[in-house]
Design a protein around this motif. Structure first.
Motif, PDB file in Angstrom:
ATOM      1  N   UNK A  76       0.891  -0.965  -0.041  1.00 26.88           N
ATOM      2  CA  UNK A  76       0.112   0.220   0.147  1.00 26.88           C
ATOM      3  C   UNK A  76       0.680   1.012   0.231  1.00 26.88           C
ATOM      4  N   UNK A  77       0.949   1.915  -0.966  1.00 26.59           N
ATOM      5  CA  UNK A  77       0.884   3.237  -0.967  1.00 26.59           C
ATOM      6  C   UNK A  77       1.462   4.813   0.301  1.00 26.59           C
ATOM      7  N   UNK A  78       0.209   4.315   0.340  1.00 28.52           N
ATOM      8  CA  UNK A  78      -0.415   5.422   1.717  1.00 28.52           C
ATOM      9  C   UNK A  78       0.289   5.209   2.923  1.00 28.52           C
ATOM     10  N   UNK A  79       0.553   3.791   3.236  1.00 28.06           N
ATOM     11  CA  UNK A  79       0.869   2.788   4.364  1.00 28.06           C
ATOM     12  C   UNK A  79       2.472   2.801   4.367  1.00 28.06           C
ATOM     13  N   UNK A 165      11.207  13.594   0.486  1.00 23.93           N
ATOM     14  CA  UNK A 165      10.869  13.362  -0.694  1.00 23.93           C
ATOM     15  C   UNK A 165      11.781  11.959  -1.840  1.00 23.93           C
ATOM     16  N   UNK A 166      12.788  11.694  -1.437  1.00 20.36           N
ATOM     17  CA  UNK A 166      13.376  10.316  -2.149  1.00 20.36           C
ATOM     18  C   UNK A 166      12.227   9.727  -1.535  1.00 20.36           C
ATOM     19  N   UNK A 167      12.013   9.238  -0.784  1.00 18.08           N
ATOM     20  CA  UNK A 167      11.180   8.066  -0.471  1.00 18.08           C
ATOM     21  C   UNK A 167       9.566   8.244  -0.822  1.00 18.08           C
ATOM     22  N   UNK A 168       9.585   9.627  -1.385  1.00 16.06           N
ATOM     23  CA  UNK A 168       8.063   9.672  -2.035  1.00 16.06           C
ATOM     24  C   UNK A 168       8.176   9.412  -3.555  1.00 16.06           C
ATOM     25  N   UNK A 169       8.981  10.482  -3.772  1.00 17.81           N
ATOM     26  CA  UNK A 169       9.045   9.665  -5.003  1.00 17.81           C
ATOM     27  C   UNK A 169       9.285   8.212  -5.454  1.00 17.81           C
TER      28      UNK A 169
END
Length: 182
Positions: A76-79, A165-169
């Protein structure tokens, strides 16, 4: 009340019975004992500061590396993002606490050092002059030990913030690639 008066009278009678030479020796020993006590406190405070820094560095590294690996593997992206964000918040909080703790410790060690210098100045001017004639590098030097420790914690905070931001992308791109392949 009478016990306190008796203790005071007893102390006064002891001082009256001592010769001037004995009093000088007593004062010298008290001075030495007080001086040693101050630097004993400095050593204990610096040891606590070092322990705090070691613990925070270890926890920050463990949280960010192991946690990032674990949360990136969640489907899950959100988790995944929430887990990584919580780790980053924990890392920032730990390092901020360590910076504050070390700053407070530095203030206490400075006070103990000043007390030790003052007792030497009061009871042995020769030793005080000798101590003053061979100073350590000034406290205003750019890289004192406390400033180096603070810089390390600030670098870890910056790495934690940059990891967001690195983890987000990274997570979103993995999600986007997996969604595209469906």
């Amino acid at each position: 009340m009478s016990d306190e008066i008796a203790k005071f009278e007893s102390k006064r009678s002891i001082e009256e019975r001592l010769s001037e030479e004995d009093l000088a020796i007593l004062h010298r020993e008290l001075c030495r004992s007080y001086y040693e006590h101050q630097y004993s406190r400095v050593a204990k405070l610096e040891e606590q500061s070092l322990r705090m820094t070691s613990m925070v560095l270890t926890l920050t590294t463990a949280f960010l590396s192991l946690g990032y690996t674990y949360f990136k593997s969640i489907e899950s992206t959100i988790d995944s993002l929430l887990g990584i964000i919580s780790l980053i918040v924990i890392a920032i909080s730990l390092n901020t606490f360590a910076i504050l703790f070390n700053g407070r410790t530095e203030g206490f060690t400075d006070v103990h050092k000043l007390r030790a210098k003052e007792i030497i100045n009061k009871f042995s001017v020769e030793i005080f002059d000798l101590d003053k004639s061979m100073p350590f590098p000034p406290a205003s030097a750019i890289w004192t030990r406390y400033r180096i420790v603070r810089a390390i914690h600030w670098v870890l905070i910056a790495i934690s913030i940059l990891l967001l931001p690195v983890s987000y992308f990274d997570v979103v791109s993995d999600w986007f690639i997996s969604a595209k392949s469906l």
